[in-house]
Motif scaffolding. Sequence first.
Motif, short mmCIF file in Angstrom:
data_model
loop_
_atom_site.label_atom_id
_atom_site.label_comp_id
_atom_site.label_asym_id
_atom_site.label_seq_id
_atom_site.Cartn_x
_atom_site.Cartn_y
_atom_site.Cartn_z
N ALA A 48 0.77 -1.27 -0.29
CA ALA A 48 -0.25 0.22 -0.23
C ALA A 48 0.64 1.31 0.07
O ALA A 48 0.79 2.03 -0.38
CB ALA A 48 -0.69 -0.28 1.05
N ALA A 51 4.09 2.24 -4.77
CA ALA A 51 3.91 2.36 -6.44
C ALA A 51 4.22 0.89 -6.96
O ALA A 51 5.03 0.51 -7.41
CB ALA A 51 3.98 3.43 -7.03
N THR A 64 1.16 8.25 -0.08
CA THR A 64 0.60 8.69 -1.56
C THR A 64 -1.25 8.24 -2.31
O THR A 64 -1.87 8.17 -2.54
CB THR A 64 1.39 8.53 -2.70
OG1 THR A 64 2.59 8.95 -2.72
CG2 THR A 64 0.35 9.35 -4.34
N ASN A 65 -1.25 6.56 -1.98
CA ASN A 65 -2.01 5.78 -2.50
C ASN A 65 -3.03 6.08 -2.11
O ASN A 65 -4.25 6.61 -1.85
CB ASN A 65 -1.76 4.29 -2.34
CG ASN A 65 -0.80 3.99 -3.25
OD1 ASN A 65 -0.59 4.32 -4.30
ND2 ASN A 65 0.20 3.24 -3.10
N THR A 68 -4.62 9.24 -2.74
CA THR A 68 -5.37 9.27 -4.21
C THR A 68 -6.35 8.86 -3.89
O THR A 68 -8.03 9.37 -4.75
CB THR A 68 -4.99 8.20 -5.48
OG1 THR A 68 -3.46 8.74 -4.99
CG2 THR A 68 -5.19 8.45 -6.55
N ILE A 69 -7.09 8.16 -3.07
CA ILE A 69 -7.79 7.14 -3.02
C ILE A 69 -9.22 7.78 -1.95
O ILE A 69 -10.54 8.21 -2.20
CB ILE A 69 -8.18 5.71 -2.15
CG1 ILE A 69 -7.28 5.81 -0.87
CG2 ILE A 69 -7.69 4.62 -3.36
CD1 ILE A 69 -7.69 4.26 -0.25
N ASP A 73 -10.42 10.32 -6.12
CA ASP A 73 -11.06 9.18 -6.37
C ASP A 73 -12.66 8.99 -6.22
O ASP A 73 -12.79 8.59 -5.39
CB ASP A 73 -10.62 7.70 -6.43
CG ASP A 73 -11.35 7.06 -7.28
OD1 ASP A 73 -12.16 7.22 -7.86
OD2 ASP A 73 -10.42 5.62 -7.96
N ARG A 263 -9.02 -2.48 -9.33
CA ARG A 263 -7.86 -1.16 -8.98
C ARG A 263 -7.02 -2.46 -9.07
O ARG A 263 -5.91 -2.22 -9.70
CB ARG A 263 -7.76 -0.99 -7.24
CG ARG A 263 -9.13 0.39 -8.03
CD ARG A 263 -8.43 1.64 -8.51
NE ARG A 263 -7.56 2.25 -8.91
CZ ARG A 263 -6.89 3.62 -9.55
NH1 ARG A 263 -8.10 4.29 -9.62
NH2 ARG A 263 -5.54 3.85 -9.15
N ASP A 269 -3.56 -1.93 -10.90
CA ASP A 269 -2.50 -0.92 -10.20
C ASP A 269 -3.02 -1.63 -8.45
O ASP A 269 -3.50 -1.58 -7.72
CB ASP A 269 -3.47 0.89 -10.15
CG ASP A 269 -2.66 1.78 -8.85
OD1 ASP A 269 -1.60 0.88 -8.32
OD2 ASP A 269 -3.28 2.35 -8.83
N THR A 272 -2.31 1.23 -4.81
CA THR A 272 -3.76 1.57 -4.60
C THR A 272 -4.56 0.62 -4.16
O THR A 272 -4.98 0.87 -2.98
CB THR A 272 -4.20 2.34 -5.81
OG1 THR A 272 -3.53 3.20 -6.60
CG2 THR A 272 -5.71 3.11 -5.45
N ALA A 275 -3.76 -0.20 -0.67
CA ALA A 275 -4.96 1.12 0.40
C ALA A 275 -5.71 0.48 0.41
O ALA A 275 -6.44 0.65 1.48
CB ALA A 275 -3.87 2.35 -0.52
N VAL A 276 -6.75 0.48 -0.54
CA VAL A 276 -8.40 0.05 -0.46
C VAL A 276 -8.09 -1.23 0.72
O VAL A 276 -9.42 -0.77 1.73
CB VAL A 276 -8.74 -0.15 -1.80
CG1 VAL A 276 -10.34 -0.51 -1.49
CG2 VAL A 276 -9.07 0.51 -2.79
#
Length: 302
Positions: A48, A51, A64-65, A68-69, A73, A263, A269, A272, A275-276
């Motif tokens: 997570a 990249a 960063t991830n 982003t979410i 997004d 994702r 990806d 990301t 991270a979710v």
Amino acid sequence: MGTTPPPTRPRRSRRRRDARTALAFLAPSGLGFAMFTLGPIVASVVIAFFAWPVIGERSFTGLTNFVTIFTTDPIFWQSVGNTLIFVAWYVPLNFVLALGLAVWISPRIRGRGFYRLMFFLPTVTPIVANALVWRLLLQPDGIGHEIAALFGVAQFNPLGSESSAMAVVVAMSVWQGFGYNMLVFSAGLDAIPEQLYEAAALDGATAVHRFIRITVPMLSPSIFFATVMTLITAFQVFAQPYVLTGGGPGVATTTVVMYLYQRGFELFDLGTASAVATVLFLLIAMITAVQFVGQRKWVHYE
């Protein structure tokens, strides 16, 4: 008076031998847990912060991830909202149906084992197969359309409407899953002494009062267990909307796990997606911890 002698060497040796035997039996399960549960969780948390494309260079990106979410997004927040709507409908409906049928299937009813089997059967059948059957029934050229036409409903497409697609997902999920909680509640009801109901009836307590004052408190351990397991399952819902609607129409039935899948396995990806997964894991862990803290006030153990 003599004092108790200290444990002898043979007794200590026997305890060590028993401990080694227990560890030997636990080792396969512990190894499987470490390899297939704990290991992937740790790996997901680590990924997570990177990249991490499936093919290409990987680099550390910190938070960063997560940024982003949370900020760029909108589909993520839509999926969170859809998941919360699903949980808000699924859990109460599951409990009402499961508890109601468990009370109905009392020890006095004839054919109790048959009813238990019939209600539990959808739980042990493959969820994908069940979802496919529901989709075949409810699609525009399915049997559901023919039945609706008999009642004068010309346009019957609940899976294609944003106002009804989530309702279908909830209904199918309740039908699939209520049998498990029904058996849990039924077992809990069987453990309640019949003398408590007889004494309350002699004191003039009505059926409603007996249910509130005896059944619910005595059944609270089963209710607590079912609540924890059902909430965890509900937040991880994936197969039902994926097969029934594909997350649509639009993103009306896209859940958090579906968003994670898109994702990671459609956009490739993995950073990301991890991270979710981490956010979902922390959310479920927090809700479960709150339940374990709160159960001290309402769960009654004998």
